[in-house]
Write an enzyme that holds these catalytic residues in place. Structure first.
Site, mmCIF file in Angstrom:
data_model
loop_
_atom_site.group_PDB
_atom_site.id
_atom_site.type_symbol
_atom_site.label_atom_id
_atom_site.label_comp_id
_atom_site.label_asym_id
_atom_site.label_seq_id
_atom_site.Cartn_x
_atom_site.Cartn_y
_atom_site.Cartn_z
ATOM 1 N N CYS A 79 0.672 -1.206 -0.005
ATOM 2 C CA CYS A 79 -0.058 -0.067 0.131
ATOM 3 C C CYS A 79 0.865 1.308 0.065
ATOM 4 C CB CYS A 79 -0.791 0.002 1.333
ATOM 5 S SG CYS A 79 -1.878 1.312 1.334
ATOM 6 N N CYS A 167 -7.083 1.581 -0.478
ATOM 7 C CA CYS A 167 -6.884 0.599 0.788
ATOM 8 C C CYS A 167 -6.864 -0.903 0.184
ATOM 9 C CB CYS A 167 -8.014 0.729 1.647
ATOM 10 S SG CYS A 167 -7.641 -0.359 3.219
ATOM 11 N N GLU A 326 -26.669 -13.840 23.846
ATOM 12 C CA GLU A 326 -26.303 -12.560 23.385
ATOM 13 C C GLU A 326 -26.718 -11.527 24.096
ATOM 14 O OE1 GLU A 326 -24.452 -9.487 21.673
ATOM 15 O OE2 GLU A 326 -23.825 -11.405 21.412
ATOM 16 N N ASP A 353 -27.219 -9.874 29.660
ATOM 17 C CA ASP A 353 -25.829 -8.980 29.706
ATOM 18 C C ASP A 353 -24.850 -10.013 30.567
ATOM 19 O OD1 ASP A 353 -23.711 -7.712 30.435
ATOM 20 O OD2 ASP A 353 -24.926 -5.694 30.941
ATOM 21 N N ASP A 374 -17.241 -16.814 22.331
ATOM 22 C CA ASP A 374 -16.545 -15.861 21.590
ATOM 23 C C ASP A 374 -16.777 -14.361 21.888
ATOM 24 O OD1 ASP A 374 -15.251 -14.444 19.484
ATOM 25 O OD2 ASP A 374 -16.991 -15.001 17.995
ATOM 26 N N CYS A 400 -10.588 -12.514 20.616
ATOM 27 C CA CYS A 400 -9.841 -11.368 19.607
ATOM 28 C C CYS A 400 -9.106 -10.456 20.505
ATOM 29 C CB CYS A 400 -11.182 -10.383 19.518
ATOM 30 S SG CYS A 400 -12.182 -9.638 20.645
#
Length: 447
Positions: A79, A167, A326, A353, A374, A400
């Protein structure tokens, strides 16, 4: 405080930091000899000329001016905006070495934070390295001195918006139209009142969500509609919070397929979906393989979102049952609708929650054989401490953020007695320092 000495200095790079910068120390003879310096654009083993950019009590920061002796792992960045844009900080590192670096970040975090180590390291999962990013947010800023509106990611100095012409990691239908998008915003009456544009791409449609702080004129609405028609984008407007998002014209059919499980997931423009479509499919396959669900078993999927893992699990569970939980009620509603559209009757979804007290939740009392979770960056320590872990046969944890995974793994192993069977990385965000990982836990031995 004394002004920074910004004259060029020569440094030897010792390591790579968790955010993708080179790690060095000021040499003997420097006023701060031995102090750690984080150097953007530098790789381990290199000798570089640097300019100091910031100073703090415990470390300094600098940027690479010239590579005097290059690492064998250095490659030409693809890039033209590399070094300015903060979106991809590892384009100068060979892709195989990026994976090895991320694997080491994971293992280091597990050891340093959680005081645990996996019995085995999983082979890394890799997908498309370019044009993979199907969801994200561009910042927008009108720069009067340039008489120009910038649309892009933040610079490495996050106070500024990068002036991007292209991008290479964003899906190609958008990544090479950033100049047209900037020109569009620049032509709007409301160009000073649009702080961000979110994008999300399904298999057949790509949506752009324009956040606007003031009502749009009729002329602006016409310009936006014409741009969408010309370039094939579905245009959405967001005058307020998430609930205010609405289409400018017809609503788009946003969806993606998971062909291995014959499942289609529909979603809304601001919903969370995994950014890398091919890697997502590989990740689901690995998670299901590692979970080893047996006939008739009950599976709990926490932080389930739209049902990205839940619905493939339900497809495979046969006469078993899957429960997805969730915190976002809107996502739960769409997960239920996705289950119905895909003809899945052995799955239930609940809104809760998961960082709060769950004692009154009926789904928590039902009992489960296996757990998949996750969570977001904050991790899952609050819900793990409340779960009836006794009786579970396996936990698969998709993460993550390696720091929160390490903390949670430490609790599971060192306090709850579970065993960290395997862990490994998944390259959801190539060319960035983001580390996505997966870990497998087995229950305590019953001697």
């Amino acid at each position: 405080m004394a002004r920074l000495d910004q004259s060029p200095k020569t440094l030897s790079i010792l390591d790579l930091s968790h955010d993708g910068r080179g790690v060095a120390r000021w040499p003997d003879g420097h006023a701060q000899a031995g102090k750690t310096v984080f150097v953007s654009g530098a790789l381990p083993g290199e000798t570089v000329s640097v300019q100091q950019t910031a100073r703090s009590r415990h470390f300094d920061e600098a940027r690479t001016l010239e590579v005097l002796q290059a690492s064998a792992d250095r490659v030409p960045p693809r890039c033209p905006h590399f070094g300015t844009c903060g979106g991809c900080v590892l384009q100068h590192l060979a892709e195989d070495r990026q994976i090895a670096y991320k694997q080491q970040v994971l293992l280091d975090n597990l050891q340093r934070i959680g005081h645990v180590a996996p019995a085995a390291v999983l082979p890394p999962l890799r997908g498309e390295a370019w044009g993979y990013r199907r969801k994200g947010r561009f910042s927008v800023r009108r720069v009067e001195k340039k008489d120009k509106t910038l649309v892009g990611f933040r610079e490495q100095d996050p106070r500024f918006v990068a002036d991007l012409s292209e991008c290479h990691v964003v899906v190609p239908q958008l990544g090479f139209k950033l100049q047209a998008l900037g020109a569009l915003v620049d032509a709007l009456d409301a160009r000073r009142d649009i702080p961000q544009i979110e994008f999300i791409a399904g298999d057949a449609a790509t949506a752009l969500v324009f956040r606007h702080l003031q009502p749009l004129s009729a002329a602006d609405r016409e310009r936006l509609a014409a741009f969408g028609q010309e370039h094939g984008f579905a245009i959405y407007l967001q005058p307020g919070g998430v609930e205010s998002v609405h289409p400018l014209g017809e609503d788009a059919a946003l969806a993606f397929r998971l062909p291995q499980w014959d499942i289609t997931l529909q979603f809304r423009p601001l919903d969370f979906i995994q950014v890398n479509a091919r890697l997502n499919e590989a990740m689901i396959a690995r998670a299901l393989e590692l979970l080893e669900v047996q006939p008739g078993e009950r599976v709990l999927d926490l932080f389930c979102g739209l049902g990205n893992f839940t619905l493939p699990l339900a497809r495979m569970a046969g006469d078993g049952a899957v429960v997805g939980v969730e915190g976002d009620a809107g996502l739960v509603a769409r997960a239920r609708a996705n289950a119905e559209r895909n003809g899945l009757r052995n799955v239930q979804f609940h809104a809760a929650d998961l960082a709060q007290d769950l004692a009154g939740q009926p789904w928590l009392k039902a009992g489960f054989d296996r757990l998949l979770l996750d969570p977001a960056r904050a991790g899952a320590i609050e819900v793990l401490r409340q779960l009836p872990l006794k009786g579970l046969k396996r936990i698969v944890y998709v993460s993550c953020h390696p720091g929160s995974l390490a903390r949670d793994a430490g609790w599971l192993v060192n306090e709850a007695g579970w065993r960290l069977r395997e862990a490994g990385v998944m390259d959801m965000f190539p060319h960035t320092a983001h580390v996505e990982s997966i870990a497998v836990f087995d229950p305590p031995r019953r001697d």
